[in-house]
Each structure stands twice: as C-alpha cells, then as structure tokens.
Design an enzyme around this catalytic site. Sequence first.
Site, mmCIF file in Angstrom:
data_model
loop_
_atom_site.group_PDB
_atom_site.id
_atom_site.type_symbol
_atom_site.label_atom_id
_atom_site.label_comp_id
_atom_site.label_asym_id
_atom_site.label_seq_id
_atom_site.Cartn_x
_atom_site.Cartn_y
_atom_site.Cartn_z
ATOM 1 N N GLY A 44 27.983 4.182 56.071
ATOM 2 C CA GLY A 44 28.553 3.533 54.748
ATOM 3 C C GLY A 44 29.327 4.423 54.082
ATOM 4 C CD GLU A 84 25.827 10.522 57.787
ATOM 5 O OE1 GLU A 84 25.663 10.551 56.697
ATOM 6 O OE2 GLU A 84 25.933 9.272 58.465
HETATM 7 C C1 5RP Z 1 26.475 7.897 55.201
HETATM 8 C C2 5RP Z 1 25.320 7.069 55.800
HETATM 9 C C3 5RP Z 1 24.395 6.903 54.765
HETATM 10 O O1 5RP Z 1 23.074 7.486 55.422
HETATM 11 C C4 5RP Z 1 24.022 5.377 54.631
HETATM 12 O O2 5RP Z 1 25.355 4.937 54.379
HETATM 13 C C5 5RP Z 1 22.891 4.931 53.806
HETATM 14 O O3 5RP Z 1 23.355 5.543 52.555
HETATM 15 P P1 5RP Z 1 22.479 5.379 50.957
HETATM 16 O O4 5RP Z 1 21.320 6.444 51.283
HETATM 17 O O5 5RP Z 1 23.473 5.903 50.003
HETATM 18 O O6 5RP Z 1 22.167 4.162 51.023
HETATM 19 O O7 5RP Z 1 25.295 6.752 56.860
HETATM 20 O O8 5RP Z 1 27.391 7.979 56.336
#
Ligand code: 5RP
Length: 219
Positions: free
Chosen positions: A96, A103
């Site tokens: 997201g 990651e």
């Molecule tokens: C970023 C990610 C995040 O871990 C994922 O989007 C969750 O985000 P948040 O902790 O803001 O809910 O994969 O690339």
Amino acid sequence: MDASEAGKRQAAEAAASLVEDGMVLGLGTGSTVAYFLPAVATRGPRVRCVATSLGTERAARTLGLVVEPFESLDRLDLAVDSADQVAPDRWLVKGGGGAHTREKIVAAAASRFLVIVSSEKVVPALRPPVPLELMRFGLAATLRRIWERGPVRLREAEPTPDVNLQADLAGEVGDPAELAAALDAIPGVVGHGLFDPSLVSDVLVGGEPGGVRRLPDPR
Ligand code: 5RP
C-alpha cells in the site's frame, strides 16, 4: 485514537518487546511501523537497523536508532513490518505504501519476519488490488502482459526509491501462489505485493478483545 490505530499500536508495542540488545533489525514501512519505531527507541536496546524506505530511515534516525545502508549486511536477525491483508494461511498482500520490493528483500534476509497488523487486516481470502513495481523501460509491453491477469492501473505517485513505477492489479487474486508465479515470470515486473507464507515467521494481531493475539501457524 480509533480502534484500527489502537490495534496497530498494540501489535507494534508487542513486537518491540521482542527486540533484544545486539540485534540487526529490518524496519518496514507504513503507519503501523510508525508505532513500532518509538516503542523500540524508548526501550533503548543497542540495535543496528536497515530501513525499507526513506521515510522509515528518517523517522528511525530522528528517534536515535542507528540505520545502516543495506548493501554489505547479508543477514538480519529480525524484520518487522505490517501488511494490507493477511490470509489465514499467512499469504500477505503488501505495498500500500509502495515499498514492497524492498520490504520483500528485507523480509527474506531476516532470520525472523514478524508481521504486525490491526485486526481488520486479517481477511478470509486475499482480494485485489495487488501492488506492483514496474520498470519504465518496456512499460507498454509489460502492462499488456499484466492485463492478461486483469485490469492494471498506474498509480499517480512518486517513483519508488529504486526509481520504478507503482501500479495496482485489480484482477481477482484466486490462488496467490499461481498469481505470484505468473507475475514473477513477467520481466518488467520488478516486484509484486504478494508475500509467500514461507517468508512469515509470526503474525501479531492487535485490537482484539483479548489484546494482541498470534495468528495460528497453519503449517
Ligand atoms: C508498505 C506496506 C505496509 O506495510 C502496508 O501498506 C500497511 O501499511 P499501514 O501500516 O500504514 O497500514 O506494505 O509498502
């Protein structure tokens, strides 16, 4: 603070209690990790860190954590990150925040990859969108191949830290292993947000009536 934020914070604080002196830590990206960083810094262990995004790197340094480039370290003790969705079999959708390629590299390099989520991120089955990182070179040809799996939309977002484009695949996920293999086979796809359960050591879910729970290991 709403229930989702409280859940993120609970999971992040539980993860911080697992950090020990001398560890080399991988730091994920996003709002859940933003709770993890101060929780670690407050506990004050002597740790070395690598960060999956510039935002995390800056936040960690501001809190006094030591962040190193991830070029010469070949192994991490613990990586901590969140996810957009967690299925009961521990397949994840991540990205997201657009940092999923880094990651995944960090998760794969860690002896333990700990996923921290608020309870609404646990879903019965993964659903679209699946985030993608795409090379600009050959973009139209790459998009044509991805369209075989469903509609794909380029994000109106900054390029990734590795200067690639961000996109989202809106087609059904179906069997995540099959979709992941299909995406891995398209040369212009630098990375996708489907994370295999073999990467995941543990999932801590915050915001449940009993506090933080460990997602059962289906293996
Ligand atoms: C970023 C990610 C995040 O871990 C994922 O989007 C969750 O985000 P948040 O902790 O803001 O809910 O994969 O690339």
